[in-house]
Write a protein that holds these residues in place. Structure first.
Motif, PDB file in Angstrom:
ATOM      1  N   GLN A  81     -57.644   6.959  15.312  1.00  0.00           N
ATOM      2  CA  GLN A  81     -57.359   6.749  13.904  1.00  0.00           C
ATOM      3  C   GLN A  81     -55.862   6.616  13.753  1.00  0.00           C
ATOM      4  O   GLN A  81     -55.111   7.538  14.091  1.00  0.00           O
ATOM      5  N   MET A  82     -55.430   5.479  13.242  1.00  0.00           N
ATOM      6  CA  MET A  82     -54.006   5.196  13.112  1.00  0.00           C
ATOM      7  C   MET A  82     -53.658   5.118  11.629  1.00  0.00           C
ATOM      8  O   MET A  82     -54.223   4.290  10.905  1.00  0.00           O
ATOM      9  N   ASN A  83     -52.771   5.972  11.197  1.00  0.00           N
ATOM     10  CA  ASN A  83     -52.318   5.986   9.808  1.00  0.00           C
ATOM     11  C   ASN A  83     -50.825   5.687   9.742  1.00  0.00           C
ATOM     12  O   ASN A  83     -50.115   5.778  10.748  1.00  0.00           O
ATOM     13  N   SER A  84     -50.373   5.339   8.561  1.00  0.00           N
ATOM     14  CA  SER A  84     -48.940   5.055   8.345  1.00  0.00           C
ATOM     15  C   SER A  84     -48.415   4.102   9.405  1.00  0.00           C
ATOM     16  O   SER A  84     -47.361   4.338  10.014  1.00  0.00           O
ATOM     17  N   LEU A  85     -49.128   3.021   9.613  1.00  0.00           N
ATOM     18  CA  LEU A  85     -48.764   2.089  10.668  1.00  0.00           C
ATOM     19  C   LEU A  85     -47.428   1.418  10.385  1.00  0.00           C
ATOM     20  O   LEU A  85     -47.072   1.155   9.223  1.00  0.00           O
ATOM     21  N   LYS A  86     -46.700   1.148  11.454  1.00  0.00           N
ATOM     22  CA  LYS A  86     -45.392   0.510  11.388  1.00  0.00           C
ATOM     23  C   LYS A  86     -45.443  -0.801  12.170  1.00  0.00           C
ATOM     24  O   LYS A  86     -46.258  -0.946  13.083  1.00  0.00           O
ATOM     25  N   PRO A  87     -44.560  -1.733  11.841  1.00  0.00           N
ATOM     26  CA  PRO A  87     -44.547  -2.992  12.604  1.00  0.00           C
ATOM     27  C   PRO A  87     -44.372  -2.761  14.104  1.00  0.00           C
ATOM     28  O   PRO A  87     -44.932  -3.521  14.907  1.00  0.00           O
ATOM     29  N   GLU A  88     -43.659  -1.715  14.476  1.00  0.00           N
ATOM     30  CA  GLU A  88     -43.469  -1.437  15.911  1.00  0.00           C
ATOM     31  C   GLU A  88     -44.731  -0.910  16.591  1.00  0.00           C
ATOM     32  O   GLU A  88     -44.742  -0.735  17.812  1.00  0.00           O
ATOM     33  N   ASP A  89     -45.776  -0.661  15.838  1.00  0.00           N
ATOM     34  CA  ASP A  89     -47.060  -0.296  16.432  1.00  0.00           C
ATOM     35  C   ASP A  89     -47.844  -1.539  16.880  1.00  0.00           C
ATOM     36  O   ASP A  89     -48.901  -1.413  17.506  1.00  0.00           O
ATOM     37  N   THR A  90     -47.330  -2.711  16.543  1.00  0.00           N
ATOM     38  CA  THR A  90     -47.993  -3.943  16.940  1.00  0.00           C
ATOM     39  C   THR A  90     -48.064  -4.044  18.455  1.00  0.00           C
ATOM     40  O   THR A  90     -47.046  -3.929  19.140  1.00  0.00           O
ATOM     41  N   ALA A  91     -49.260  -4.234  18.973  1.00  0.00           N
ATOM     42  CA  ALA A  91     -49.476  -4.270  20.417  1.00  0.00           C
ATOM     43  C   ALA A  91     -50.942  -4.561  20.695  1.00  0.00           C
ATOM     44  O   ALA A  91     -51.781  -4.522  19.783  1.00  0.00           O
ATOM     45  N   VAL A  92     -51.213  -4.822  21.954  1.00  0.00           N
ATOM     46  CA  VAL A  92     -52.604  -4.802  22.417  1.00  0.00           C
ATOM     47  C   VAL A  92     -52.899  -3.370  22.843  1.00  0.00           C
ATOM     48  O   VAL A  92     -52.150  -2.786  23.636  1.00  0.00           O
ATOM     49  N   TYR A  93     -53.956  -2.824  22.305  1.00  0.00           N
ATOM     50  CA  TYR A  93     -54.345  -1.444  22.596  1.00  0.00           C
ATOM     51  C   TYR A  93     -55.488  -1.455  23.614  1.00  0.00           C
ATOM     52  O   TYR A  93     -56.494  -2.155  23.428  1.00  0.00           O
ATOM     53  N   TYR A  94     -55.293  -0.665  24.654  1.00  0.00           N
ATOM     54  CA  TYR A  94     -56.254  -0.606  25.747  1.00  0.00           C
ATOM     55  C   TYR A  94     -56.858   0.788  25.852  1.00  0.00           C
ATOM     56  O   TYR A  94     -56.167   1.798  25.747  1.00  0.00           O
TER      57      TYR A  94
END
Length: 117
Positions: A81-94
């Motif tokens: 669960q990801m909250n308060s997302l930031k542009p730097e969280d942009t990625a491919v999640y594995y």
């Protein structure tokens, strides 16, 4: 043969939430660690959060207080669960699984998370 299938990625505005899931099929053993990694363009893959089969968790400093990892052992599924997302969280999640007794490791195919500013 163990397979990990992620789902839940997508596009979200900064400050918003997003939830990922990863379901493991096959025999993964009772004792294992499930992990979320991420890889942004041009960067190395980095650990995001881990959860052991007993429930203990660990987080990267960059996501502490914003992301929560959990699991359903009956369903062999791990969630992020990801909250308060930031542009730097942009990625491919594995999704990654390590079976403690056998030592076998498995990777999912990855799911894209894009956070717009």
């Amino acid at each position: 043969q163990v397979q990990l299938v992620e789902s839940g990625g997508g596009l979200v505005q900064a400050g918003g939430p997003l939830s990922l899931s990863c379901k493991a099929s096959g025999s993964i053993g009772i004792f294992n660690v499930m992990v979320w990694y991420r890889q942004a363009p041009g960067k190395q893959r980095e650990l995001v959060a881990t959860i052991a089969s007993g429930g203990s968790t660990n987080y990267a400093d960059s996501v502490k207080g914003r992301f929560t990892i959990s699991r359903d052992n009956a369903e062999n599924t791990v969630y992020l669960q990801m909250n308060s997302l930031k542009p730097e969280d942009t990625a491919v999640y594995y999704c990654y699984l390590r079976a403690i007794i056998s030592g076998y490791t498995y990777w999912g195919q990855g799911t894209q998370v894009t956070v717009s500013s």
